[in-house]
Design a protein around this motif. Structure first.
Motif, short mmCIF file in Angstrom:
data_model
loop_
_atom_site.label_atom_id
_atom_site.label_comp_id
_atom_site.label_asym_id
_atom_site.label_seq_id
_atom_site.Cartn_x
_atom_site.Cartn_y
_atom_site.Cartn_z
N LEU A 47 0.86 -1.18 0.00
CA LEU A 47 0.00 0.00 0.00
C LEU A 47 0.89 1.23 0.00
O LEU A 47 1.77 1.36 0.85
CB LEU A 47 -0.91 0.02 1.23
N ALA A 48 0.68 2.12 -0.95
CA ALA A 48 1.42 3.38 -1.00
C ALA A 48 0.59 4.48 -0.37
O ALA A 48 -0.58 4.65 -0.70
CB ALA A 48 1.77 3.74 -2.44
N LEU A 49 1.21 5.22 0.54
CA LEU A 49 0.60 6.40 1.14
C LEU A 49 1.31 7.59 0.52
O LEU A 49 2.50 7.79 0.74
CB LEU A 49 0.79 6.36 2.66
N VAL A 50 0.57 8.37 -0.28
CA VAL A 50 1.22 9.37 -1.11
C VAL A 50 0.61 10.75 -0.87
O VAL A 50 -0.58 10.88 -0.58
CB VAL A 50 1.11 8.98 -2.61
N GLY A 51 1.44 11.78 -1.00
CA GLY A 51 0.98 13.15 -0.84
C GLY A 51 2.15 14.10 -0.72
O GLY A 51 3.30 13.69 -0.64
N ARG A 211 8.13 -10.26 -1.76
CA ARG A 211 7.64 -11.53 -2.29
C ARG A 211 8.38 -12.72 -1.68
O ARG A 211 7.76 -13.72 -1.32
CB ARG A 211 7.79 -11.54 -3.82
N GLN A 212 9.67 -12.59 -1.53
CA GLN A 212 10.49 -13.69 -1.01
C GLN A 212 10.16 -14.01 0.43
O GLN A 212 10.08 -15.18 0.83
CB GLN A 212 11.96 -13.35 -1.17
N LEU A 213 9.97 -12.97 1.25
CA LEU A 213 9.72 -13.15 2.68
C LEU A 213 8.24 -13.14 3.03
O LEU A 213 7.88 -13.24 4.20
CB LEU A 213 10.45 -12.06 3.47
N GLN A 214 7.38 -12.98 2.04
CA GLN A 214 5.93 -13.00 2.22
C GLN A 214 5.48 -11.98 3.26
O GLN A 214 4.75 -12.28 4.19
CB GLN A 214 5.47 -14.41 2.62
N MET A 215 5.93 -10.75 3.06
CA MET A 215 5.59 -9.68 3.99
C MET A 215 4.77 -8.62 3.26
O MET A 215 4.73 -8.56 2.02
CB MET A 215 6.85 -9.05 4.57
N ALA A 216 4.09 -7.78 4.02
CA ALA A 216 3.38 -6.64 3.46
C ALA A 216 4.27 -5.40 3.58
O ALA A 216 5.19 -5.35 4.39
CB ALA A 216 2.06 -6.42 4.21
N LEU A 217 3.96 -4.39 2.76
CA LEU A 217 4.78 -3.18 2.73
C LEU A 217 3.90 -1.94 2.72
O LEU A 217 2.99 -1.84 1.89
CB LEU A 217 5.67 -3.20 1.48
N LEU A 218 4.14 -1.04 3.67
CA LEU A 218 3.54 0.29 3.64
C LEU A 218 4.59 1.23 3.09
O LEU A 218 5.59 1.51 3.76
CB LEU A 218 3.09 0.72 5.03
N LEU A 219 4.40 1.70 1.87
CA LEU A 219 5.39 2.52 1.18
C LEU A 219 4.92 3.97 1.21
O LEU A 219 3.92 4.33 0.59
CB LEU A 219 5.53 2.04 -0.27
N VAL A 227 4.92 5.01 -7.00
CA VAL A 227 3.59 4.43 -6.77
C VAL A 227 3.14 3.60 -7.96
O VAL A 227 2.65 2.48 -7.83
CB VAL A 227 2.57 5.54 -6.48
N ALA A 228 3.31 4.15 -9.16
CA ALA A 228 2.84 3.49 -10.37
C ALA A 228 3.49 2.14 -10.57
O ALA A 228 2.85 1.18 -10.99
CB ALA A 228 3.11 4.38 -11.59
N GLN A 229 4.78 2.05 -10.25
CA GLN A 229 5.51 0.83 -10.56
C GLN A 229 5.44 -0.22 -9.46
O GLN A 229 5.46 -1.42 -9.75
CB GLN A 229 6.97 1.17 -10.86
N TRP A 230 5.32 0.21 -8.19
CA TRP A 230 5.54 -0.75 -7.11
C TRP A 230 4.34 -0.98 -6.20
O TRP A 230 4.38 -1.89 -5.37
CB TRP A 230 6.74 -0.30 -6.26
N ALA A 231 3.29 -0.19 -6.29
CA ALA A 231 2.17 -0.32 -5.34
C ALA A 231 1.04 -1.17 -5.90
O ALA A 231 0.76 -1.15 -7.11
CB ALA A 231 1.65 1.05 -4.95
N ASP A 232 0.38 -1.91 -5.01
CA ASP A 232 -0.87 -2.59 -5.35
C ASP A 232 -2.05 -1.64 -5.20
O ASP A 232 -2.90 -1.54 -6.08
CB ASP A 232 -1.09 -3.79 -4.43
N ALA A 248 -3.81 0.81 -7.61
CA ALA A 248 -2.86 1.70 -8.28
C ALA A 248 -3.22 1.91 -9.75
O ALA A 248 -3.23 3.03 -10.26
CB ALA A 248 -1.45 1.14 -8.15
N HIS A 249 -3.54 0.84 -10.44
CA HIS A 249 -3.87 0.95 -11.86
C HIS A 249 -5.10 1.84 -12.05
O HIS A 249 -5.14 2.69 -12.95
CB HIS A 249 -4.12 -0.44 -12.43
#
Length: 344
Positions: A47-51, A211-219, A227-232, A248-249
């Motif tokens: 999840l990207a938090l952007v502003g 992906r490798q460690l099966q973790m979630a990410l707050l970006l 955001v465009a390239q890396w966020a769900d 994101a899309h």
């Protein structure tokens, strides 16, 4: 940067959100930084938090970890995998920080201890949380440095932060954050101090580790290209509030909130995936106003679509088509023509 085509994280989605934030507010002495925001992060997703700078992104991240300075008032609920982080005791919280939730800050040179080796700083968390001996922790630290692609990893254990480049220091911070296989990593502007080439390398590394460690990410970022390239999914913040949440899309294809639309118009984009568009970039008029005494929508003074109603009460974040939006004009279209009120 084109909209993301990456596959969304899907690990354990059926178990519900990993992190569920409800009605979070953060008030520093004399300043309301975050106002009544809610969002969630699923297992395995980004999840990207952007502003813009000052909108409350970093205050949100520090609030989640309960790392705000004394005198800060925090309200709301933060549920992490069944644990209420705002009501758990300090000892339990210390066991969560570093082990189950990792944190990557934007400036590693000020985050790392300059008089301790980078190896000892990583190993300390392993000794505390994983109960390893220092000898075991040294071996594991070398593995972690190799995992984050630091060359000659075993030898770099005894380096000090000043012996390393900015990109290498940020990789050390990533190694520290993932050392105990956390379920969630919070990355607060992790590429701000890096040049463009290193930014891409660090973000690709973070996504690979996710992906490798099966973790979630707050970006947390102000960079829409990131955001465009890396966020769900994306949550757009303005003046302490979340004004739009979407995949994101979907956000890049059809921004709904006037602020989101303004951000897109001010961002250089690719028209066919290979060439930059010739479309003229436009700035958002005005500047971010203080939230003190806020009566209506904080973006109204800068919004060409605002109506009189926008000044009366802050709009709620409500479902609208395929997303959540906080905008009366967007979700409750009126027969009254839009009136420009910039500079009112």
């Amino acid at each position: 940067m084109p909209p993301s085509t990456r596959t969304p994280g899907s690990i354990l989605r059926s178990q519900g959100p990993l992190l569920d934030v409800r009605n979070l507010s953060v008030t520093f002495p004399g300043h309301l930084a975050v106002r009544d925001i809610s969002f969630h992060i699923d297992h395995g997703e980004t999840l990207a938090l952007v502003g813009e700078s000052g909108c409350g992104k970093s205050a949100t991240s520090f609030a989640l970890m309960r790392l705000l300075p004394r005198g800060t008032a925090v309200a709301g609920e933060v549920n992490f995998n069944g644990i209420d982080l705002f009501r758990t005791d300090a000892r339990a919280l210390r066991n969560i920080r570093g082990k189950r939730i990792g944190l990557i800050l934007q400036e590693p040179m000020t985050s790392l201890n300059p008089v301790r080796t980078i190896g000892d700083q990583i190993a300390e968390g392993l000794v505390r949380h994983e109960k390893l001996t220092w000898t075991q922790a040294r071996t594991r630290t070398a593995e972690l440095l190799d995992l984050v692609r630091i060359p000659d990893a075993a030898r770099r254990y005894d380096d000090y932060p000043h012996n390393m480049s900015g990109g290498m220091r940020q990789r050390v911070m990533i190694a520290m954050a993932v050392s105990c296989n956390p379920q969630l990593v919070i990355a607060d502007e992790p590429t701000t101090a890096l040049d463009v080439t290193l930014q891409s390398e660090v973000l690709e590394l973070l996504d690979s580790l996710r992906r490798q460690l099966q973790m979630a990410l707050l970006l947390i970022t102000h960079d829409l290209g990131v955001v465009a390239q890396w966020a769900d999914r994306v949550a757009v913040m303005y003046a302490g509030r979340i004004v739009e949440q979407a995949a994101a899309h979907d956000l890049f294809e059809r921004p709904v909130h006037p602020y989101s639309q303004g951000l897109m118009r001010a961002t250089l984009r690719l028209d066919d995936g290979t060439h930059y568009s010739n479309a003229r970039l436009s700035e958002i008029p005005g500047s971010v106003a203080s939230a003190a005494g806020e009566q209506g929508c904080a973006f109204a003074p800068r919004c060409s679509q605002a109506t009189e109603a926008c000044y009366h009460a802050p709009p709620a974040l409500v479902p609208f088509r395929d997303r959540l939006v906080a905008c009366r004009v967007a979700v409750e279209p009126s027969e009254e023509p839009f009136r420009a009120v910039v500079g009112r």
